[in-house]
Design an enzyme around this catalytic site. Structure first.
Site, PDB file in Angstrom:
ATOM      1  N   CYS A 160       0.844  -1.188   0.000  1.00  0.00           N
ATOM      2  CA  CYS A 160       0.000   0.000   0.000  1.00  0.00           C
ATOM      3  C   CYS A 160       0.885   1.245   0.000  1.00  0.00           C
ATOM      4  O   CYS A 160       2.067   1.195   0.341  1.00  0.00           O
ATOM      5  CB  CYS A 160      -0.880   0.021   1.244  1.00  0.00           C
ATOM      6  SG  CYS A 160      -2.050  -1.346   1.345  1.00  0.00           S
ATOM      7  N   GLU A 179       0.963   3.659   2.084  1.00  0.00           N
ATOM      8  CA  GLU A 179       1.516   3.960   3.408  1.00  0.00           C
ATOM      9  C   GLU A 179       2.799   3.177   3.659  1.00  0.00           C
ATOM     10  O   GLU A 179       3.750   3.695   4.243  1.00  0.00           O
ATOM     11  CB  GLU A 179       0.495   3.640   4.510  1.00  0.00           C
ATOM     12  CG  GLU A 179      -0.765   4.478   4.455  1.00  0.00           C
ATOM     13  CD  GLU A 179      -1.898   3.825   3.678  1.00  0.00           C
ATOM     14  OE1 GLU A 179      -3.060   4.114   3.987  1.00  0.00           O
ATOM     15  OE2 GLU A 179      -1.637   3.007   2.762  1.00  0.00           O
ATOM     16  N   ARG A 202     -11.052  10.237  -5.319  1.00  0.00           N
ATOM     17  CA  ARG A 202     -11.763   9.460  -4.299  1.00  0.00           C
ATOM     18  C   ARG A 202     -11.603  10.036  -2.902  1.00  0.00           C
ATOM     19  O   ARG A 202     -12.285   9.627  -1.979  1.00  0.00           O
ATOM     20  CB  ARG A 202     -11.305   8.002  -4.322  1.00  0.00           C
ATOM     21  CG  ARG A 202     -11.809   7.267  -5.563  1.00  0.00           C
ATOM     22  CD  ARG A 202     -11.439   5.812  -5.553  1.00  0.00           C
ATOM     23  NE  ARG A 202     -10.004   5.663  -5.772  1.00  0.00           N
ATOM     24  CZ  ARG A 202      -9.254   4.728  -5.223  1.00  0.00           C
ATOM     25  NH1 ARG A 202      -9.779   3.855  -4.393  1.00  0.00           N
ATOM     26  NH2 ARG A 202      -7.959   4.659  -5.488  1.00  0.00           N
ATOM     27  N   CYS A 238      -5.677   0.408   5.623  1.00  0.00           N
ATOM     28  CA  CYS A 238      -6.169  -0.965   5.806  1.00  0.00           C
ATOM     29  C   CYS A 238      -5.621  -1.528   7.119  1.00  0.00           C
ATOM     30  O   CYS A 238      -4.767  -0.916   7.767  1.00  0.00           O
ATOM     31  CB  CYS A 238      -5.758  -1.832   4.620  1.00  0.00           C
ATOM     32  SG  CYS A 238      -3.994  -2.240   4.567  1.00  0.00           S
ATOM     33  N   CYS A 289      -1.736  -1.919   7.180  1.00  0.00           N
ATOM     34  CA  CYS A 289      -1.053  -0.630   7.320  1.00  0.00           C
ATOM     35  C   CYS A 289      -1.210  -0.085   8.738  1.00  0.00           C
ATOM     36  O   CYS A 289      -0.275   0.483   9.301  1.00  0.00           O
ATOM     37  CB  CYS A 289      -1.581   0.370   6.301  1.00  0.00           C
ATOM     38  SG  CYS A 289      -1.025  -0.007   4.621  1.00  0.00           S
ATOM     39  N   TYR A 347      -1.761  -5.871  19.089  1.00  0.00           N
ATOM     40  CA  TYR A 347      -0.476  -6.486  19.358  1.00  0.00           C
ATOM     41  C   TYR A 347       0.581  -5.512  18.857  1.00  0.00           C
ATOM     42  O   TYR A 347       0.610  -5.173  17.680  1.00  0.00           O
ATOM     43  CB  TYR A 347      -0.373  -7.815  18.596  1.00  0.00           C
ATOM     44  CG  TYR A 347       0.982  -8.470  18.668  1.00  0.00           C
ATOM     45  CD1 TYR A 347       1.283  -9.352  19.696  1.00  0.00           C
ATOM     46  CD2 TYR A 347       1.956  -8.212  17.717  1.00  0.00           C
ATOM     47  CE1 TYR A 347       2.523  -9.964  19.771  1.00  0.00           C
ATOM     48  CE2 TYR A 347       3.201  -8.822  17.779  1.00  0.00           C
ATOM     49  CZ  TYR A 347       3.479  -9.690  18.808  1.00  0.00           C
ATOM     50  OH  TYR A 347       4.703 -10.294  18.891  1.00  0.00           O
ATOM     51  N   TRP A 387       4.339  -5.211  18.147  1.00  0.00           N
ATOM     52  CA  TRP A 387       5.475  -6.090  17.938  1.00  0.00           C
ATOM     53  C   TRP A 387       6.640  -5.734  18.856  1.00  0.00           C
ATOM     54  O   TRP A 387       7.225  -6.609  19.490  1.00  0.00           O
ATOM     55  CB  TRP A 387       5.896  -6.031  16.472  1.00  0.00           C
ATOM     56  CG  TRP A 387       7.023  -6.941  16.130  1.00  0.00           C
ATOM     57  CD1 TRP A 387       6.938  -8.273  15.855  1.00  0.00           C
ATOM     58  CD2 TRP A 387       8.406  -6.602  16.033  1.00  0.00           C
ATOM     59  NE1 TRP A 387       8.178  -8.778  15.588  1.00  0.00           N
ATOM     60  CE2 TRP A 387       9.101  -7.767  15.699  1.00  0.00           C
ATOM     61  CE3 TRP A 387       9.110  -5.420  16.197  1.00  0.00           C
ATOM     62  CZ2 TRP A 387      10.474  -7.792  15.515  1.00  0.00           C
ATOM     63  CZ3 TRP A 387      10.481  -5.437  16.016  1.00  0.00           C
ATOM     64  CH2 TRP A 387      11.141  -6.617  15.689  1.00  0.00           C
TER      65      TRP A 387
END
Length: 145
Positions: free
Chosen positions: A56, A58, A84, A90, A93, A127, A129
């Site tokens: 994506c 991002e 748009r 998403c 991302c 979560y 990381w």
């Protein structure tokens, strides 16, 4: 969930919209992203669509920022081609942005208009990381490297 709305960075939206309008061509590049670095610079990028799941806009922006020596992003926005407008990130991302930049703010469009929210508001109770990685001293004491 604590939703805090910050001011909307319209210059950032215009930068992403400009890239979407001038650099997105065909089906391979349909989204543009712009982010404001901690020092005020604006970094832009486009997605690289591929049927295997290309990144994506991002995610491309994170790499582009790093190549420009930018490792702290304050705010990010994604804009779709063909007018748009602002498109929220998403799930993938959201997770990556939260891992790389846990304090980043994201401009999103809602039925009530544009607003700026923390990445943690978009991905609550997620979560993280980095929170689950052993530091070097801890790894050494456990006999792992």
């Amino acid at each position: 969930m604590t939703t805090r709305t910050d001011r909307v960075d319209h210059e950032l939206i215009r930068a992403a919209a400009h890239v979407a309008g001038t650099r997105c061509r065909g089906d391979n590049h349909t989204m543009a992203a712009a982010a404001r670095a901690g020092d005020g610079r604006i970094v832009t990028a486009v997605n690289a669509y591929h049927f295997t799941g290309g990144p994506c806009a991002e995610l491309v922006l994170i790499g582009t920022a790093a190549t420009q020596g930018v490792y702290d992003l304050d705010t990010i926005v994604a804009v779709g081609d063909r007018d748009r407008g602002v498109v929220p990130p998403c799930g993938r991302c959201r997770q990556v942005l939260g891992d790389y930049f846990p304090a980043v703010k994201v401009i999103v469009g809602t039925s009530a208009g544009l607003r700026t929210v923390s990445i943690t508001d978009l991905l609550p109770e997620s979560y993280i990381w980095a929170d689950h990685q052993l530091d070097t001293e801890e790894s050494a004491s456990l006999g792992t490297s």
